[in-house]
Design a protein around this motif. Structure first.
Motif, PDB file in Angstrom:
ATOM      1  N   GLN A   1       0.947  -1.165   0.042  1.00  0.00           N
ATOM      2  CA  GLN A   1       0.044  -0.185   0.001  1.00  0.00           C
ATOM      3  C   GLN A   1       0.831   1.316   0.033  1.00  0.00           C
ATOM      4  O   GLN A   1       0.403   2.352  -0.544  1.00  0.00           O
ATOM      5  N   ARG A   2       2.200   1.271   0.277  1.00  0.00           N
ATOM      6  CA  ARG A   2       2.897   2.280   0.314  1.00  0.00           C
ATOM      7  C   ARG A   2       3.700   2.468  -1.069  1.00  0.00           C
ATOM      8  O   ARG A   2       4.199   3.591  -1.170  1.00  0.00           O
TER       9      ARG A   2
ATOM     10  N   THR B   1      -1.361   5.280  -7.040  1.00  0.00           N
ATOM     11  CA  THR B   1      -0.820   5.406  -5.662  1.00  0.00           C
ATOM     12  C   THR B   1      -1.648   4.210  -4.927  1.00  0.00           C
ATOM     13  O   THR B   1      -2.768   3.968  -5.055  1.00  0.00           O
TER      14      THR B   1
ATOM     15  N   MET C   1      -2.983   2.718  -1.481  1.00  0.00           N
ATOM     16  CA  MET C   1      -3.904   3.408  -0.303  1.00  0.00           C
ATOM     17  C   MET C   1      -3.250   3.885   0.791  1.00  0.00           C
ATOM     18  O   MET C   1      -3.656   5.004   1.481  1.00  0.00           O
ATOM     19  N   GLY C   2      -1.756   3.451   1.137  1.00  0.00           N
ATOM     20  CA  GLY C   2      -1.224   3.981   2.142  1.00  0.00           C
ATOM     21  C   GLY C   2      -0.260   5.281   1.770  1.00  0.00           C
ATOM     22  O   GLY C   2       0.353   5.696   2.797  1.00  0.00           O
ATOM     23  N   VAL C   3      -0.428   5.631   0.626  1.00  0.00           N
ATOM     24  CA  VAL C   3       0.545   6.980   0.125  1.00  0.00           C
ATOM     25  C   VAL C   3      -0.166   8.051   0.520  1.00  0.00           C
ATOM     26  O   VAL C   3      -1.426   8.138   0.106  1.00  0.00           O
ATOM     27  N   SER C   4       0.149   8.998   1.185  1.00  0.00           N
ATOM     28  CA  SER C   4      -0.547  10.258   1.652  1.00  0.00           C
ATOM     29  C   SER C   4       0.321  11.348   0.881  1.00  0.00           C
ATOM     30  O   SER C   4      -0.492  12.444   0.724  1.00  0.00           O
ATOM     31  N   LYS C   5       1.582  11.594   0.569  1.00  0.00           N
ATOM     32  CA  LYS C   5       1.954  12.842  -0.019  1.00  0.00           C
ATOM     33  C   LYS C   5       1.814  12.907  -1.406  1.00  0.00           C
ATOM     34  O   LYS C   5       2.312  13.922  -1.827  1.00  0.00           O
TER      35      LYS C   5
ATOM     36  N   LYS D   1      -0.062  12.234  -5.401  1.00  0.00           N
ATOM     37  CA  LYS D   1      -1.397  11.864  -6.156  1.00  0.00           C
ATOM     38  C   LYS D   1      -0.938  11.738  -7.455  1.00  0.00           C
ATOM     39  O   LYS D   1       0.005  12.137  -7.971  1.00  0.00           O
TER      40      LYS D   1
ATOM     41  N   ASP E   1       5.988   7.575   0.255  1.00  0.00           N
ATOM     42  CA  ASP E   1       6.190   8.930   0.879  1.00  0.00           C
ATOM     43  C   ASP E   1       7.524   9.572   1.501  1.00  0.00           C
ATOM     44  O   ASP E   1       7.677  10.522   1.721  1.00  0.00           O
TER      45      ASP E   1
END
Ligand code: NAD
Ligand code: ZN
Ligand code: ZN
Length: 385
Positions: A25-26, A68, A70-74, A76, A149
């Protein structure tokens, strides 16, 4: 998708391979827009850094985020990023201690404290053999980027790929060589090897306040390039003994800092090759020896050229008597990249002036050939998928 695939020493082909998928997920999947061939790739091509299975090559690449986890936040979809060549989790002991190249999680099969020739290596690297995690590299249309990230950095829209691509490896590597030596300003810096990494170390030496920068390389066209883009003083070992020349230029004392930007496969004599075979040594430590001779007492030697085997008669005596400090290893790109992006965007350094060839990815075999054989005044090749 199309990718430059290592099959066996001397043989890299453009193959159709499976598209990469999100595996964790990352992860992100990156659509590669530009990628380069590194001097380190030549060690795989020559067979000196061993690889048995087919492998997608390439650790200098950038592109557009396609997908991306699901675990990537930084990041898009649509972001344009450059990606550091070491793969680091961002959370382990070494990642927390500013040593991303020693990440404890990114190379589960071969990682260890020993640093042997065939195992107990450091963290994972993109496209750099099963010893470094077996990750598919970025000389391809798409690449999977783990721990997205942690490594990738968004780059400004107004910069071309060529202006920022070398933030992935060679500029941070040249920078590391100089940063490790912690210059105060006014130093004489002698850089052995004027390939892409040496050229970047020359730029870093000026940016850190060197008073004189010497480039040493047996290839005159590369010295000419160094003179042209970095205004350095040049020494061709075919014409002049570099150790004598550096001592003569420094009142007999030697350079404050010497950089090895060549590694274990320098230009070599037949006798040197025979000696290496007899001693079970890979390549030669000739450039380290020259750095030890050319550096002043209490001087500093930074080794960013790659070494992969032990050597008999390592000149530890010279190191001890002169009190030389040595620094070496894979470049901790993550530590430098934000600062170096600023230098590029503020126009304080130009990186794309070293590019000699831009070719489609489909011509990767030919691109490897000219870079390896130093044909057509080749300095640095950018491939376009
Ligand atoms: P390159 O092969 O294009 O350049 C090497 C240069 O060294 C060539 O111009 C060659 O003519 C010159 N050379 C050969 N013998 C010499 C000698 N005896 N004295 C002086 N110069 C000599 O490769 P590159 O892309 O510039 O990479 C250089 C080294 O850096 C390689 O070993 C590569 O694997 C390594 N590297 C390390 C890191 C890291 O993180 N430490 C990162 C990138 C590259
Ligand atoms: Zn590299
Ligand atoms: Zn880690």
């Amino acid at each position: 998708m199309k990718a430059a695939v290592f099959h066996r020493p001397g043989n890299i082909q453009v193959d159709t391979v499976d598209d990469p998928r999100i595996e964790d997920q990352r992860d992100i999947i990156l659509k590669v827009t530009s990628t380069a061939i590194c001097g380190s790739d030549l060690h795989i091509l020559s067979g000196a850094v061993p690889q048995a299975a087919n492998l997608v090559m390439g650790h200098e690449f950038m592109g557009i985020v396609e997908e991306t986890g699901m675990g990537v936040s930084k990041l898009k979809k649509g972001d344009r990023v450059v990606v550091p060549f070491p793969i680091a989790c961002g959370e382990c002991f070494f990642c927390r201690h500013a040593s991303p190249v020693n990440c404890e999680n990114s190379n589960p099969e071969k990682y260890g404290p020993g640093g042997n020739m065939m195992d107990e290596k450091g963290g994972g690297l993109f496209g750099y053999t099963d010893l470094y995690g077996g990750y598919a590299g970025g000389q391809a249309e798409y690449v999977r980027v783990p721990y997205a990230d942690v490594g990738p950095r968004v780059v400004p829209d107004n910069m071309t790929d060529e202006q920022v691509l070398f933030l992935t490896d060679i500029f941070p590597t040249g920078w590391a060589a100089i940063d490790w030596a912690q210059m105060k300003g006014g130093e004489v810096v002698a850089i052995f090897g004027s390939g892409p990494v040496g050229l970047m170390a020359q730029k870093a030496a000026w940016l850190n306040g060197a008073s004189r920068v010497f480039a040493i390389d047996p290839l005159q066209y590369r010295l000419n390039k160094a003179k042209l883009v970095n205004n350095v003083e040049t020494i061709n070992p075919h014409d002049t003994d570099p150790v004598e020349a550096i001592r003569a230029a420094t009142g007999g004392r030697g350079a404050d800092i010497c950089v090895d930007a060549v590694g274990f496969e320098p230009e070599r004599s037949f006798m040197d090759k025979v000696k290496a075979t007899v001693n079970f040594e890979k390549g030669s430590m000739e450039v380290i020896e020259n750095c030890f001779k050319a550096v002043r007492r209490n001087g500093k030697v930074s080794i960013v050229g790659v070494y992969g085997s032990p050597y008999d008669n390592f000149p530890v005596h010279r190191m001890f008597d002169k009190g030389i400090s040595i620094f070496q290893g894979q470049a901790p790109v993550h530590n430098y990249i934000d600062q170096l992006i600023s230098l590029v965007t503020e126009g304080k350094v130009i990186l794309d002036d070293i590019i000699s060839h831009t070719l489609p990815l489909t011509e990767a075999p030919q691109a490897y050939h000219i870079f390896d054989k130093k044909e057509d005044d080749c300095v640095k090749v950018v491939l376009k998928p």
